[in-house]
Design a protein around this motif. Sequence first.
Motif, PDB file in Angstrom:
ATOM      1  N   GLU A 186       0.680  -1.149   0.104  1.00  0.00           N
ATOM      2  CA  GLU A 186      -0.126  -0.041   0.171  1.00  0.00           C
ATOM      3  C   GLU A 186       0.862   1.099  -0.203  1.00  0.00           C
ATOM      4  O   GLU A 186       0.640   2.160  -0.692  1.00  0.00           O
ATOM      5  CB  GLU A 186      -0.937  -0.169   1.219  1.00  0.00           C
ATOM      6  CG  GLU A 186      -1.806  -1.072   1.165  1.00  0.00           C
ATOM      7  CD  GLU A 186      -2.541  -1.196   2.523  1.00  0.00           C
ATOM      8  OE1 GLU A 186      -2.322  -0.314   3.507  1.00  0.00           O
ATOM      9  OE2 GLU A 186      -3.516  -1.951   2.964  1.00  0.00           O
ATOM     10  N   SER A 187       1.795   1.314   0.790  1.00  0.00           N
ATOM     11  CA  SER A 187       2.652   2.598   1.138  1.00  0.00           C
ATOM     12  C   SER A 187       3.499   2.687  -0.351  1.00  0.00           C
ATOM     13  O   SER A 187       3.760   3.951  -0.628  1.00  0.00           O
ATOM     14  CB  SER A 187       3.792   2.229   2.301  1.00  0.00           C
ATOM     15  OG  SER A 187       2.885   2.153   3.333  1.00  0.00           O
ATOM     16  N   TYR A 188       4.011   1.713  -0.999  1.00  0.00           N
ATOM     17  CA  TYR A 188       4.721   1.841  -2.270  1.00  0.00           C
ATOM     18  C   TYR A 188       3.734   2.384  -3.340  1.00  0.00           C
ATOM     19  O   TYR A 188       4.384   3.413  -3.802  1.00  0.00           O
ATOM     20  CB  TYR A 188       5.403   0.445  -2.303  1.00  0.00           C
ATOM     21  CG  TYR A 188       6.579   0.519  -3.387  1.00  0.00           C
ATOM     22  CD1 TYR A 188       7.732   0.958  -3.245  1.00  0.00           C
ATOM     23  CD2 TYR A 188       6.011   0.181  -4.874  1.00  0.00           C
ATOM     24  CE1 TYR A 188       8.697   0.797  -4.008  1.00  0.00           C
ATOM     25  CE2 TYR A 188       7.210   0.138  -5.902  1.00  0.00           C
ATOM     26  CZ  TYR A 188       8.372   0.620  -5.641  1.00  0.00           C
ATOM     27  OH  TYR A 188       9.288   0.467  -6.433  1.00  0.00           O
ATOM     28  N   GLY A 189       2.703   1.782  -3.222  1.00  0.00           N
ATOM     29  CA  GLY A 189       1.893   2.148  -4.554  1.00  0.00           C
ATOM     30  C   GLY A 189       1.311   3.523  -4.036  1.00  0.00           C
ATOM     31  O   GLY A 189       1.357   4.400  -5.128  1.00  0.00           O
ATOM     32  N   ASP A 190       0.989   4.045  -2.719  1.00  0.00           N
ATOM     33  CA  ASP A 190       0.708   5.449  -2.705  1.00  0.00           C
ATOM     34  C   ASP A 190       1.739   6.306  -3.118  1.00  0.00           C
ATOM     35  O   ASP A 190       1.510   7.445  -3.593  1.00  0.00           O
ATOM     36  CB  ASP A 190       0.355   5.604  -1.270  1.00  0.00           C
ATOM     37  CG  ASP A 190      -1.076   4.874  -0.877  1.00  0.00           C
ATOM     38  OD1 ASP A 190      -1.744   4.492  -1.739  1.00  0.00           O
ATOM     39  OD2 ASP A 190      -1.072   4.663   0.040  1.00  0.00           O
ATOM     40  N   ALA A 191       3.014   6.094  -2.665  1.00  0.00           N
ATOM     41  CA  ALA A 191       4.074   6.950  -3.047  1.00  0.00           C
ATOM     42  C   ALA A 191       4.187   6.961  -4.773  1.00  0.00           C
ATOM     43  O   ALA A 191       4.224   8.358  -4.930  1.00  0.00           O
ATOM     44  CB  ALA A 191       5.339   6.461  -2.399  1.00  0.00           C
ATOM     45  N   LYS A 192       3.958   6.147  -5.186  1.00  0.00           N
ATOM     46  CA  LYS A 192       4.184   6.032  -6.833  1.00  0.00           C
ATOM     47  C   LYS A 192       3.278   7.027  -7.463  1.00  0.00           C
ATOM     48  O   LYS A 192       3.400   7.746  -8.200  1.00  0.00           O
ATOM     49  CB  LYS A 192       4.285   4.780  -7.353  1.00  0.00           C
ATOM     50  CG  LYS A 192       5.749   3.927  -6.910  1.00  0.00           C
ATOM     51  CD  LYS A 192       6.750   4.204  -7.895  1.00  0.00           C
ATOM     52  CE  LYS A 192       7.889   3.322  -7.865  1.00  0.00           C
ATOM     53  NZ  LYS A 192       9.105   3.784  -8.907  1.00  0.00           N
ATOM     54  N   ASN A 193       1.960   6.754  -6.900  1.00  0.00           N
ATOM     55  CA  ASN A 193       0.996   7.246  -7.322  1.00  0.00           C
ATOM     56  C   ASN A 193       0.941   8.984  -7.184  1.00  0.00           C
ATOM     57  O   ASN A 193       0.800   9.858  -8.049  1.00  0.00           O
ATOM     58  CB  ASN A 193      -0.428   6.944  -6.574  1.00  0.00           C
ATOM     59  CG  ASN A 193      -1.644   7.736  -6.968  1.00  0.00           C
ATOM     60  OD1 ASN A 193      -1.892   7.949  -8.049  1.00  0.00           O
ATOM     61  ND2 ASN A 193      -2.229   8.112  -5.722  1.00  0.00           N
ATOM     62  N   LEU A 194       1.554   9.347  -5.895  1.00  0.00           N
ATOM     63  CA  LEU A 194       1.651  10.938  -5.731  1.00  0.00           C
ATOM     64  C   LEU A 194       2.666  11.349  -6.189  1.00  0.00           C
ATOM     65  O   LEU A 194       2.846  12.596  -6.886  1.00  0.00           O
ATOM     66  CB  LEU A 194       1.748  11.030  -4.128  1.00  0.00           C
ATOM     67  CG  LEU A 194       0.568  10.464  -3.497  1.00  0.00           C
ATOM     68  CD1 LEU A 194       0.780  10.777  -1.832  1.00  0.00           C
ATOM     69  CD2 LEU A 194      -0.545  11.737  -3.610  1.00  0.00           C
ATOM     70  N   ARG A 195       3.813  10.526  -6.355  1.00  0.00           N
ATOM     71  CA  ARG A 195       5.170  11.078  -7.104  1.00  0.00           C
ATOM     72  C   ARG A 195       4.877  11.301  -8.659  1.00  0.00           C
ATOM     73  O   ARG A 195       5.598  12.141  -9.375  1.00  0.00           O
ATOM     74  CB  ARG A 195       6.123  10.191  -6.822  1.00  0.00           C
ATOM     75  CG  ARG A 195       7.635  10.467  -7.593  1.00  0.00           C
ATOM     76  CD  ARG A 195       8.103  11.733  -6.933  1.00  0.00           C
ATOM     77  NE  ARG A 195       8.689  11.393  -5.521  1.00  0.00           N
ATOM     78  CZ  ARG A 195       8.768  12.282  -4.386  1.00  0.00           C
ATOM     79  NH1 ARG A 195       8.680  13.578  -4.628  1.00  0.00           N
ATOM     80  NH2 ARG A 195       9.352  11.808  -3.158  1.00  0.00           N
ATOM     81  N   GLY A 196       4.074  10.353  -9.153  1.00  0.00           N
ATOM     82  CA  GLY A 196       3.740  10.575 -10.701  1.00  0.00           C
ATOM     83  C   GLY A 196       3.043  11.771 -11.188  1.00  0.00           C
ATOM     84  O   GLY A 196       3.113  12.092 -11.899  1.00  0.00           O
ATOM     85  N   ARG A 197       2.297  12.238 -10.044  1.00  0.00           N
ATOM     86  CA  ARG A 197       1.814  13.724 -10.610  1.00  0.00           C
ATOM     87  C   ARG A 197       2.404  14.929 -10.181  1.00  0.00           C
ATOM     88  O   ARG A 197       2.499  16.018 -10.105  1.00  0.00           O
ATOM     89  CB  ARG A 197       0.276  13.752 -10.092  1.00  0.00           C
ATOM     90  CG  ARG A 197      -0.459  14.891 -10.580  1.00  0.00           C
ATOM     91  CD  ARG A 197      -1.961  14.660 -10.113  1.00  0.00           C
ATOM     92  NE  ARG A 197      -2.917  15.579 -10.697  1.00  0.00           N
ATOM     93  CZ  ARG A 197      -3.251  15.684 -11.972  1.00  0.00           C
ATOM     94  NH1 ARG A 197      -3.087  14.607 -12.730  1.00  0.00           N
ATOM     95  NH2 ARG A 197      -3.810  16.674 -12.571  1.00  0.00           N
ATOM     96  N   HIS A 198       3.087  14.539  -8.646  1.00  0.00           N
ATOM     97  CA  HIS A 198       3.776  15.856  -8.045  1.00  0.00           C
ATOM     98  C   HIS A 198       5.347  15.271  -7.683  1.00  0.00           C
ATOM     99  O   HIS A 198       5.723  15.037  -6.856  1.00  0.00           O
ATOM    100  CB  HIS A 198       3.017  15.995  -6.548  1.00  0.00           C
ATOM    101  CG  HIS A 198       1.632  16.225  -6.801  1.00  0.00           C
ATOM    102  ND1 HIS A 198       1.118  17.528  -7.251  1.00  0.00           N
ATOM    103  CD2 HIS A 198       0.494  15.338  -6.705  1.00  0.00           C
ATOM    104  CE1 HIS A 198      -0.258  17.180  -7.377  1.00  0.00           C
ATOM    105  NE2 HIS A 198      -0.673  16.015  -6.822  1.00  0.00           N
ATOM    106  N   PRO A 199       5.996  15.536  -8.828  1.00  0.00           N
ATOM    107  CA  PRO A 199       7.551  14.839  -8.873  1.00  0.00           C
ATOM    108  C   PRO A 199       8.354  15.812  -7.943  1.00  0.00           C
ATOM    109  O   PRO A 199       9.402  15.266  -7.268  1.00  0.00           O
ATOM    110  CB  PRO A 199       7.990  14.903 -10.140  1.00  0.00           C
ATOM    111  CG  PRO A 199       6.913  15.744 -10.891  1.00  0.00           C
ATOM    112  CD  PRO A 199       5.807  15.832 -10.502  1.00  0.00           C
TER     113      PRO A 199
END
Length: 199
Positions: free
Chosen positions: A65-78
Amino acid sequence: MQVELYKRLLKDKKTAPSSAKVLGRAYVKQVDVVVAQWARGPEIMISTKTMGSSFGNNMANRFEESYGDAKNLRGRHPLAAIGFVFLLNSSIHSHESASYERAVDMMRKLKAEFDVYDATALIIADWTQGSAEGIKARPDLVPEDLSIDKFFEDIVSAVLSRTPIDMHVVVREKREAREIPVPEQDPAVDSSLSGLEGG
């Protein structure tokens, strides 16, 4: 005028909501702490999770969950500084030492890649399930590289490294213990203040 406007904004939950749902690359994510600025957008996003028992059964799920959440946020807000804080009951250390080691390893791996988290912190505390009484933090069980002090140091470093020298000048001065001869530049605040003064 500005103080009155600020008070009114805080009362309006549509303009200044108490929950922070942030659109990521793939889905909207509820983030626990957000620091954002009109012109710069989200600058700090911090997610938290708590686990009080069943560590062995649930640790892998928390990692995914944590890994996926980070990738999701980083993808839009690098350029945002993204952090993750994990609160664990101290029984993990005394009763499930293998799960404790997995948690430490997981938190280190979550900040090892440049496009996941900038900072991770492990908080371990004594508490009785179902009770908020007598909670006691156990910093002695947390490795220094996962401490809350290191977490905030890493978050602030990420923000400052991704913004120009003329933004967050006061923070830079306090951090470096010197005066920086650069005026603070904040076009969004400057223009909104001039609009208020003119009205």
